[in-house]
Design a protein around this motif. Structure first.
Motif, PDB file in Angstrom:
ATOM      1  N   MET A   1      14.275 -19.805   3.687  1.00 33.68           N
ATOM      2  CA  MET A   1      14.129 -21.123   3.070  1.00 33.68           C
ATOM      3  C   MET A   1      15.126 -21.310   1.936  1.00 33.68           C
ATOM      4  N   ILE A   2      15.178 -20.336   0.989  1.00 34.69           N
ATOM      5  CA  ILE A   2      16.105 -20.391  -0.136  1.00 34.69           C
ATOM      6  C   ILE A   2      16.762 -19.024  -0.287  1.00 34.69           C
ATOM      7  N   LYS A   3      18.088 -19.031  -0.364  1.00 39.06           N
ATOM      8  CA  LYS A   3      18.857 -17.798  -0.504  1.00 39.06           C
ATOM      9  C   LYS A   3      19.686 -17.858  -1.774  1.00 39.06           C
ATOM     10  N   LEU A   4      19.606 -16.811  -2.603  1.00 36.64           N
ATOM     11  CA  LEU A   4      20.441 -16.686  -3.788  1.00 36.64           C
ATOM     12  C   LEU A   4      21.563 -15.706  -3.503  1.00 36.64           C
ATOM     13  N   TYR A   5      22.786 -16.112  -3.773  1.00 37.77           N
ATOM     14  CA  TYR A   5      23.935 -15.236  -3.576  1.00 37.77           C
ATOM     15  C   TYR A   5      24.141 -14.363  -4.804  1.00 37.77           C
ATOM     16  N   ASP A   6      24.558 -13.116  -4.580  1.00 34.95           N
ATOM     17  CA  ASP A   6      24.690 -12.162  -5.679  1.00 34.95           C
ATOM     18  C   ASP A   6      25.873 -12.465  -6.599  1.00 34.95           C
ATOM     19  N   GLY A   7      26.922 -13.074  -6.066  1.00 36.00           N
ATOM     20  CA  GLY A   7      28.106 -13.343  -6.877  1.00 36.00           C
ATOM     21  C   GLY A   7      28.644 -14.727  -6.615  1.00 36.00           C
ATOM     22  N   GLY A   8      29.937 -14.891  -6.892  1.00 36.83           N
ATOM     23  CA  GLY A   8      30.574 -16.179  -6.713  1.00 36.83           C
ATOM     24  C   GLY A   8      30.728 -16.548  -5.242  1.00 36.83           C
ATOM     25  N   VAL A   9      30.856 -17.854  -5.001  1.00 36.74           N
ATOM     26  CA  VAL A   9      30.980 -18.383  -3.644  1.00 36.74           C
ATOM     27  C   VAL A   9      31.973 -19.546  -3.661  1.00 36.74           C
ATOM     28  N   TYR A  10      32.839 -19.585  -2.639  1.00 38.87           N
ATOM     29  CA  TYR A  10      33.735 -20.719  -2.452  1.00 38.87           C
ATOM     30  C   TYR A  10      33.086 -21.736  -1.508  1.00 38.87           C
ATOM     31  N   LEU A  11      33.312 -22.998  -1.793  1.00 37.72           N
ATOM     32  CA  LEU A  11      32.875 -24.076  -0.918  1.00 37.72           C
ATOM     33  C   LEU A  11      34.118 -24.760  -0.367  1.00 37.72           C
ATOM     34  N   LEU A  12      34.217 -24.805   0.947  1.00 35.49           N
ATOM     35  CA  LEU A  12      35.379 -25.396   1.595  1.00 35.49           C
ATOM     36  C   LEU A  12      35.010 -26.757   2.178  1.00 35.49           C
ATOM     37  N   ASN A  13      35.779 -27.751   1.792  1.00 34.41           N
ATOM     38  CA  ASN A  13      35.608 -29.106   2.321  1.00 34.41           C
ATOM     39  C   ASN A  13      34.167 -29.620   2.203  1.00 34.41           C
ATOM     40  N   GLY A  14      33.480 -29.137   1.206  1.00 31.55           N
ATOM     41  CA  GLY A  14      32.129 -29.613   0.928  1.00 31.55           C
ATOM     42  C   GLY A  14      31.071 -29.135   1.888  1.00 31.55           C
ATOM     43  N   SER A  15      31.439 -28.258   2.838  1.00 28.59           N
ATOM     44  CA  SER A  15      30.458 -27.925   3.869  1.00 28.59           C
ATOM     45  C   SER A  15      30.379 -26.447   4.231  1.00 28.59           C
ATOM     46  N   GLU A  16      31.411 -25.664   3.983  1.00 25.17           N
ATOM     47  CA  GLU A  16      31.435 -24.275   4.452  1.00 25.17           C
ATOM     48  C   GLU A  16      31.468 -23.316   3.271  1.00 25.17           C
ATOM     49  N   LEU A  17      30.619 -22.279   3.312  1.00 21.95           N
ATOM     50  CA  LEU A  17      30.528 -21.298   2.244  1.00 21.95           C
ATOM     51  C   LEU A  17      31.293 -20.036   2.600  1.00 21.95           C
ATOM     52  N   VAL A  18      32.042 -19.510   1.631  1.00 23.18           N
ATOM     53  CA  VAL A  18      32.758 -18.243   1.788  1.00 23.18           C
ATOM     54  C   VAL A  18      32.436 -17.383   0.568  1.00 23.18           C
ATOM     55  N   VAL A  19      31.839 -16.226   0.796  1.00 25.17           N
ATOM     56  CA  VAL A  19      31.460 -15.333  -0.296  1.00 25.17           C
ATOM     57  C   VAL A  19      32.703 -14.759  -0.955  1.00 25.17           C
ATOM     58  N   ASP A  20      32.686 -14.679  -2.274  1.00 22.58           N
ATOM     59  CA  ASP A  20      33.813 -14.125  -3.029  1.00 22.58           C
ATOM     60  C   ASP A  20      33.791 -12.603  -2.938  1.00 22.58           C
TER      61      ASP A  20
END
Length: 761
Positions: free
Chosen positions: A1-20
């Motif tokens: 339901m809800i996920k917290l990422y451990d570090g920084g994250v890039y957002l591409l074009n407002g829709s795609e997540l890429v972990v730093d």
């Protein structure tokens, strides 16, 4: 339901997540064909752009913000304007709205509440402000309807100052920060980290804004994931949410202890501005094509269930289904947690709410800046259409957030549906959120679509042996519970055809009743003072040394501002600093005021050049023990005051009185393991109180001990981080306190004794 990422994250074009991580640069280049620079990607957030446009310094790491507009309500604006007047105020330099939604019932204290309103109207005329009369709108709904603007920033003296869903960054702070803006000074903070809130999917029918908000709060409050950071709402799921739903989620971000919030905007937000006849205030806001966030909260909206925050905190969350399936265990756990705050002497029970295996509640409330929105009430009305809330203990009250909303609910029949079911419609009022309206019976349980459910915030008085409690829920599940005659029910368990009537905003209500000076100050207008409106007492500058007595020791994991200065009927005295101070810590430590005033006798004598030892006898031996080691210490260079210790004080409200009440009682410091919010720490500083921090672990002192802090003034001037202090006994026991980062202005405010002294000309 809800996920917290451990570090920084890039957002591409407002829709795609890429972990730093180590593969991030290569992955992004493959997806976009671009080389990336993390420092530049950080500038791609919506928050960065808005902060940059309002920063008056030449350093984006050390922000000096000037806001576009200010807003206050009738618990806070008297003190703010009195402070500004004492500092030379001539005119409000930017639009300042004075709303009247907290003391609007004028139910206690004789004329004093209405006297405050008359004061507010006269000040709006004298200094060029806007005055919203009682019952017209709660502070934040008026701001949404009439003040917010895309890319703008608003500062409010209420913690729930949040208009991010409309593209407007807003912050809730204590009154002194608004005073600074009124005096054309700046709001000084380090560049905050920005946490992305990535939404995907769509909500199920019957799931509402409060359900999403409580799910987020339950996930991020305890671990401090967004503490003093900006929450930025992005992702494809945003588009699936109506403007009202976004607003309802956004206002509750305050309960995460974040600094502020901002959302990407779209056609639905543009339509909101069009409905309110302010098309020019809309601005499309989106993160850059490649944006870096310091953290990320990923939420699948389709997996959110109807939620409930059990007493006594918005983060004490469960799904309603979980509570119904495990009622005894969860209610028993709440009872055990309550003992931490109330001890064993208060007879508090929740397990007695279980009747025939189901949880029964005595009261339902839909109200305020969180619950009183148009869509919330329309959906609740559809659930209640043809229902009957019954003639037992359960009651239902609904407070539309503004008179324009109320009028439309009358026109479209929603109000009639609620009343026909047995509910009561009331005017725009924040009382149920802070204990000045609809106080339940002793030991009753109230379910509320409001903002907070802290201990006693619903209006009961533990010191008088009373206790009731609040669970937070969404309006839809409150209506479902009402339709089920008070038995806890999820909105998903009732098949409802939501009619979703279109909203039509009638601005003529405000045109007829709201005073708008159009920023023109009339110097011929005399400010009108009621007999309860008092000036702030004189406050002295910091002395070379300090001798402070610990007069209250609080070991709760978190101490709210409501526990430091109670809300409810005490709010009637908030125009009278000394009168209100009599209530300080009254629900948490009833002996605090007396102890603090005893110590203050010595300081008042010292300031008059009289003998502190004659005023407060026990101080004589204490000072003798100090001068054995510090021979230069004397009553000329050593101030005497009180202090409290709390593990983590200041959660919740922005009310400056949580600090100022301590100050006018002779408080000179707080000692804490950490401060729950930036705003409470700022309040301490602006009232000239030292915001000391001590490492977690066994304390070197206890309640009733004296602490001597030599050369404290010099330490502030030299910007020392570590401050040497001594517990005073027959021998002095050394330990260290820290102050944390202070701006040069904050140091000067502390040195001069308070913000009033700092600004006095």
């Amino acid at each position: 339901m809800i996920k917290l990422y451990d570090g920084g994250v890039y957002l591409l074009n407002g829709s795609e997540l890429v972990v730093d991580d180590n593969q991030a640069f290569a992955a992004i280049k493959q997806k976009t064909g671009k080389e990336i620079d993390k420092s530049e990607a950080k500038k791609g957030t919506i928050a960065y752009g808005i902060l940059k446009s309002h920063n008056t310094s030449d350093n984006m790491e050390k922000l000096q913000i000037k806001f576009d507009k200010l807003t206050s309500h009738d618990i806070t604006y008297v003190g703010i304007i009195q402070t500004a007047r004492a500092s030379g105020l001539e005119k409000f330099p930017i639009p300042y709205v004075l709303t009247n939604c907290h003391n609007s019932l004028c139910a206690v204290g004789g004329t004093i509440n209405e006297d405050d309103h008359v004061f507010g109207l006269s000040c709006a005329k004298r200094y060029g402000g806007i005055y919203v009369p009682p019952h017209q709108a709660v502070i934040h709904q008026f701001a949404r309807e009439m003040l917010a603007g895309g890319g703008k920033m608003i500062l409010g003296s209420d913690s729930h100052t949040r208009y991010g869903a409309l593209g407007c960054m807003a912050m809730g702070e204590g009154g002194p920060e608004l005073v600074k803006q009124l005096l054309s000074q700046t709001y000084d903070i380090n560049m905050p980290k920005v946490i992305g809130i990535y939404l995907k999917g769509e909500l199920r029918k019957g799931v509402g804004a409060q359900d999403v908000a409580l799910a987020i709060i339950g996930k991020v409050f305890a671990n401090g994931y967004v503490n003093n950071k900006v929450m930025e709402f992005v992702g494809p799921g945003v588009a699936s949410l109506s403007a009202d739903t976004r607003i309802g989620i956004d206002v509750m971000t305050t309960e995460t202890t974040c600094l502020s919030s901002i959302w990407k905007t779209d056609e639905k937000i543009k339509e909101f501005y069009e409905i309110h006849k302010r098309e020019e205030d809309y601005k499309e806001l989106n993160p850059a094509d490649i944006t870096y966030y310091d953290g990320m909260v990923e939420i699948d909206l389709s997996e959110i269930s109807p939620m409930i925050a059990m007493p006594f905190h918005p983060s004490n969350t469960y799904t309603i289904d979980e509570v119904n399936a495990n009622a005894y265990d969860i209610l028993k756990d709440c009872e055990e947690k309550a003992k931490i705050s109330f001890g064993e002497n208060i007879d508090f029970s929740l397990t007695d709410k279980i009747r025939d295996g189901k949880v029964y509640v005595e009261q339902g409330i839909i109200a305020g800046c969180a619950g009183g929105g148009y869509e919330n009430i329309c959906d609740a009305a559809d659930i209640l259409d043809g229902a009957d809330i019954g003639a037992d203990e359960f009651t239902l009250s609904v407070y539309p957030a503004s008179m324009p909303i109320y009028m439309e609910l009358v026109k479209n029949g929603a109000a009639a549906k609620i009343m026909a079911a047995g509910g009561v419609m009331k005017t725009a009022f924040c009382g149920p959120c802070f204990g000045a309206g609809d106080t339940p019976a002793n030991n009753a349980l109230s379910i509320r679509h409001s903002t907070r459910n802290f201990p006693n915030r619903e209006g009961s008085k533990v010191q008088n042996g009373q206790i009731a409690s609040v669970a937070l829920m969404d309006a839809r599940s409150i209506a479902a519970t009402a339709a089920n005659k008070g038995f806890l029910t999820s909105a998903l368990d009732i098949d409802t055809n939501f009619t979703k009537p279109k909203y039509f905003f009638d601005s003529t209500i405000y045109e007829k009743r709201v005073f708008d000076s159009k920023s023109v100050a009339d110097k011929n207008t005399q400010v009108k003072f009621g007999p309860n409106i008092k000036d702030w007492p004189e406050m002295v500058a910091l002395t070379d040394n300090l001798l402070i007595k610990i007069v209250s020791e609080i070991h709760d994991p978190v101490t709210t501002t409501d526990e430091l200065i109670p809300s409810g009927e005490t709010s009637s005295y908030r125009s009278n600093p000394l009168g209100l101070a009599e209530f300080a810590l009254s629900r948490k430590d009833p002996l605090y005021v007396g102890r603090a005033k005893e110590v203050q006798k010595a300081e008042k004598a010292r300031e008059k050049g009289e003998s502190p030892e004659e005023a407060y006898g026990e101080i004589k031996e204490i000072m003798e023990n100090v001068t054995k080691s510090f021979k230069d210490a004397n009553w000329t260079n050593t101030g005497i005051g009180s202090s409290i210790f709390a593990v983590k004080p200041g959660d919740g409200s922005a009310r400056e009185q949580a600090a100022s009440c301590q100050k006018v009682l002779g408080g000179w410091a707080n000692i804490a393991n950490e401060y729950a919010t930036k705003r409470y720490r700022s309040n301490l500083i602006n009232w000239g109180m030292l915001p000391f921090v001590i490492e977690k672990g066994d304390l070197p002192f206890k309640n009733g001990d004296y602490i001597f802090i030599p050369s404290v003034k010099e330490s502030i001037q030299k910007k020392n981080q570590d401050i040497k202090a001594y517990v005073v006994g027959k021998e002095l026991k050394e330990f260290y306190l820290t102050l944390g980062e202070l701006t040069d202005d904050e140091r000067d405010i502390i040195l001069k004794g308070c913000l009033i002294n700092y600004n006095r000309v």
